[in-house]
Design a protein around this motif. Structure first.
Motif, PDB file in Angstrom:
ATOM      1  N   ARG A  60       0.833  -1.205   0.000  1.00 16.31           N
ATOM      2  CA  ARG A  60       0.000   0.000   0.000  1.00 16.31           C
ATOM      3  C   ARG A  60       0.866   1.254   0.000  1.00 16.31           C
ATOM      4  O   ARG A  60       0.504   2.271  -0.595  1.00 16.31           O
ATOM      5  N   ASP A  61       2.006   1.196   0.692  1.00 19.08           N
ATOM      6  CA  ASP A  61       2.923   2.336   0.670  1.00 19.08           C
ATOM      7  C   ASP A  61       3.367   2.649  -0.758  1.00 19.08           C
ATOM      8  O   ASP A  61       3.466   3.820  -1.146  1.00 19.08           O
ATOM      9  N   GLN A  62       3.632   1.593  -1.533  1.00 17.44           N
ATOM     10  CA  GLN A  62       4.094   1.787  -2.907  1.00 17.44           C
ATOM     11  C   GLN A  62       3.006   2.359  -3.799  1.00 17.44           C
ATOM     12  O   GLN A  62       3.288   3.073  -4.765  1.00 17.44           O
ATOM     13  N   GLN A  63       1.760   2.038  -3.493  1.00 13.07           N
ATOM     14  CA  GLN A  63       0.664   2.350  -4.401  1.00 13.07           C
ATOM     15  C   GLN A  63       0.564   3.829  -4.738  1.00 13.07           C
ATOM     16  O   GLN A  63       0.330   4.213  -5.877  1.00 13.07           O
ATOM     17  N   GLY A 370     -19.677  12.063  12.416  1.00 11.18           N
ATOM     18  CA  GLY A 370     -19.878  11.161  13.547  1.00 11.18           C
ATOM     19  C   GLY A 370     -19.348   9.773  13.248  1.00 11.18           C
ATOM     20  O   GLY A 370     -18.226   9.610  12.781  1.00 11.18           O
ATOM     21  N   ASP A 371     -20.148   8.754  13.470  1.00 10.82           N
ATOM     22  CA  ASP A 371     -19.733   7.373  13.271  1.00 10.82           C
ATOM     23  C   ASP A 371     -19.555   7.079  11.785  1.00 10.82           C
ATOM     24  O   ASP A 371     -20.213   7.688  10.941  1.00 10.82           O
ATOM     25  N   GLY A 372     -18.671   6.140  11.477  1.00 14.15           N
ATOM     26  CA  GLY A 372     -18.511   5.690  10.101  1.00 14.15           C
ATOM     27  C   GLY A 372     -17.329   6.260   9.370  1.00 14.15           C
ATOM     28  O   GLY A 372     -17.080   5.918   8.216  1.00 14.15           O
ATOM     29  N   VAL A 373     -16.516   7.145  10.005  1.00 21.22           N
ATOM     30  CA  VAL A 373     -15.340   7.741   9.357  1.00 21.22           C
ATOM     31  C   VAL A 373     -14.155   6.790   9.515  1.00 21.22           C
ATOM     32  O   VAL A 373     -13.942   6.211  10.578  1.00 21.22           O
ATOM     33  N   ALA A 374     -13.360   6.622   8.447  1.00 23.67           N
ATOM     34  CA  ALA A 374     -12.161   5.781   8.490  1.00 23.67           C
ATOM     35  C   ALA A 374     -11.068   6.444   7.671  1.00 23.67           C
ATOM     36  O   ALA A 374     -11.337   7.136   6.687  1.00 23.67           O
ATOM     37  N   ARG A 375      -9.810   6.226   8.096  1.00 24.03           N
ATOM     38  CA  ARG A 375      -8.667   6.663   7.290  1.00 24.03           C
ATOM     39  C   ARG A 375      -8.143   5.460   6.528  1.00 24.03           C
ATOM     40  O   ARG A 375      -7.761   4.452   7.112  1.00 24.03           O
ATOM     41  N   LEU A 376      -8.098   5.588   5.191  1.00 27.54           N
ATOM     42  CA  LEU A 376      -7.666   4.476   4.340  1.00 27.54           C
ATOM     43  C   LEU A 376      -6.157   4.463   4.148  1.00 27.54           C
ATOM     44  O   LEU A 376      -5.582   3.419   3.853  1.00 27.54           O
ATOM     45  N   GLY A 377      -5.514   5.602   4.317  1.00 29.89           N
ATOM     46  CA  GLY A 377      -4.064   5.683   4.106  1.00 29.89           C
ATOM     47  C   GLY A 377      -3.720   7.008   3.459  1.00 29.89           C
ATOM     48  O   GLY A 377      -4.523   7.570   2.706  1.00 29.89           O
ATOM     49  N   GLY A 378      -2.530   7.542   3.756  1.00 30.84           N
ATOM     50  CA  GLY A 378      -2.134   8.814   3.178  1.00 30.84           C
ATOM     51  C   GLY A 378      -3.130   9.898   3.556  1.00 30.84           C
ATOM     52  O   GLY A 378      -3.484  10.073   4.720  1.00 30.84           O
TER      53      GLY A 378
END
Length: 487
Positions: A60-63, A370-378
């Motif tokens: 994922r870092d490379q992506q 509120g609920d449901g937030v996520a960090r996918l990367g970067g």
């Protein structure tokens, strides 16, 4: 009478006390052994989960750098801009992600760039990893379908465990491809990016400190396990043993037994009190074990920088939402978001400021959604909303988020206005499965960014047609209300 007392009272009493002591000792031993067994099993499951996630993270870092039109142009350019390669495909991977080596291979699988331990090196340094990397390159060029098992990774990946200069390492190979599709690349003509992460040293220390693996170390393949040591095999894809991830298992039962045994020896006549103390200690040890397991579970499914749910938690939530959708329970709205000027902040103010901006962005998102937030990367985030009203509130939520991100943020004494772009897709209207819904939300996000910074767009079928025809640059932005009406 004295003799009678000894025979009738003392000896039976001593026998009873001794028997109770033996029973307690037996219970203590069994409880300690069971607590140790549960702890050892939990640690082993955690080790497998953590190492798998760390391995997937390298790809994922490379992506972010390998799916990029600029990267395709730069690796093709002659002469090479070595400084640009350092800042985007080489030295930067060491500084930002902690990768130990990086190489770029041309379509003939010959090295044209090398980074070793944070410094640019001669391409001939590729010889240290060529034995393991070239089979990966050949496999990737022959592949007719993506090799990655990560549904969130749109490009193929091959990976291998091998010894590099005598150290265990993960090798991850990805093609460098266009992010817009505007640059033609014949199959087999791609340049490859090879990233190498040593599994001992800093990597091992970080895993040990974060997940509390005591005495964690790497042991060579032929090394014997130390007494009481737990270990997990590192194997190459052909089954060959590369080495062992070894650690000293947490033994809460043994710790409890060592603390209780002196009390039992000094107070055999106070059996009831000793039993109560024992049960209290066992209960505390069990509670500590459960708390540790809950914390480990939380760390495995939350982003370390922002504290928000991570990609794994996001995928679980989205899968659960589709399971509910299959039972005719409401609908799903998926929002993909990213910062508009994140790279500019990183380049001008530095990575600490970029991290601070990501934290602030996550805080504002959580306040809006509120609920449901996520960090996918970067700088990529996502929001999952479910229920009958998931679609109805989409426009209002997008406007609130964009308004919130227009407010300047104070980063290390500088006032920064970043802004955000948002792409939205709905189920069941736009997609029938998580993968397709994510793809369409991503398409909507790129359409929003094409329309200018600080915008949002809901997916429409013509966007998908535009992607297939590789005409993203010619697509004309439309008003947000019209986009959502089309969805």
């Amino acid at each position: 009478m004295g003799d009678g007392f000894g025979a009738r009272v003392l000896l039976p009493t001593l026998a009873v006390v001794g028997s109770v002591a033996l029973v307690i000792a037996a219970l203590l031993t069994l409880s300690a052994a069971e607590a140790d067994r549960v702890a050892a099993a939990r640690e082993r499951r955690l080790a497998v989960l953590v190492l798998r996630q760390q391995f997937e993270q390298v790809a994922r870092d490379q992506q972010g750098s390998t799916i990029w039109d600029d990267a395709v142009r730069q690796v093709r350019a002659r002469p090479l801009d070595a400084r640009w390669l350092d800042l985007n495909l080489g030295v930067w991977f060491r500084e930002f992600y902690g990768h130990d080596r990086a190489y770029i291979l041309d379509p003939r699988d010959q090295p044209i760039y090398a980074m070793v331990d944070g410094r640019r090196a001669e391409p001939e340094a590729f010889g240290a990893v060529a034995g393991a990397a070239l089979p990966l390159a050949g496999e990737l060029r022959r592949a007719e379908a993506p090799l990655s098992e990560d549904a969130a990774d749109p490009t193929p990946t091959t990976a291998e465990l091998a010894l590099v200069d005598g150290r265990p390492a993960l090798l991850s190979l990805k093609p460098i491809v266009s992010d817009t599709g505007d640059i033609e690349q014949a199959p087999g003509s791609e340049y490859f990016h090879l990233s190498v992460r040593y599994l001992d040293g800093g990597f091992l220390r970080a895993v040990a400190e974060r997940y509390q693996f005591g005495g964690a170390r790497f042991r060579p393949a032929g090394a014997r396990a130390a007494e009481g040591e737990a270990r997990l095999a590192f194997r190459a894809r052909d089954g060959r043993l590369v080495g062992w991830f070894a650690w000293r298992p947490f033994r809460p039962g043994l710790a409890v037994a060592r603390q209780v045994a002196p009390v039992l020896g000094a107070a055999l006549l106070l059996v009831a009190l000793v039993v109560a103390a024992l049960l209290t200690r066992v209960r505390r040890a069990t509670a500590a074990l459960r708390a540790s397991e809950r914390e480990a579970q939380r760390l495995a499914f939350h982003d370390a920088l922002t504290g928000l749910p991570n990609r794994a938690a996001f995928d679980q939530r989205l899968a659960g939402a589709f399971a509910a959708l299959a039972r005719d329970e409401g609908g799903i709205a998926l929002f993909y978001l990213d910062l508009d000027r994140f790279k500019q902040v990183n380049d001008t103010l530095g990575h600490p400021a970029g991290d601070a901006l990501i934290v602030e962005f996550g805080r504002r998102l959580a306040a809006c959604a509120g609920d449901g937030v996520a960090r996918l990367g970067g700088d990529e985030f996502a929001i999952v909303r479910t229920g009958a009203g998931a679609r109805d509130g989409a426009e209002d939520l997008c406007e609130r988020i964009i308004a919130a991100m227009r407010e300047p943020a104070n980063l290390f004494g500088a006032r920064v206005t970043a802004g955000a772009s948002i792409g939205v897709a709905f189920a069941p209207g736009d997609a029938a499965d998580p993968v397709e819904l994510k793809r369409r939300a991503d398409i909507a996000l790129y359409r929003a960014k094409d329309g200018g910074r600080g915008r949002w767009a809901c997916f429409a079928e013509e966007m998908d047609d535009g992607v297939r025809l590789r005409a993203v640059e010619d697509a004309q932005p439309i008003a947000p209300a019209a986009r959502c009406a089309a969805a």
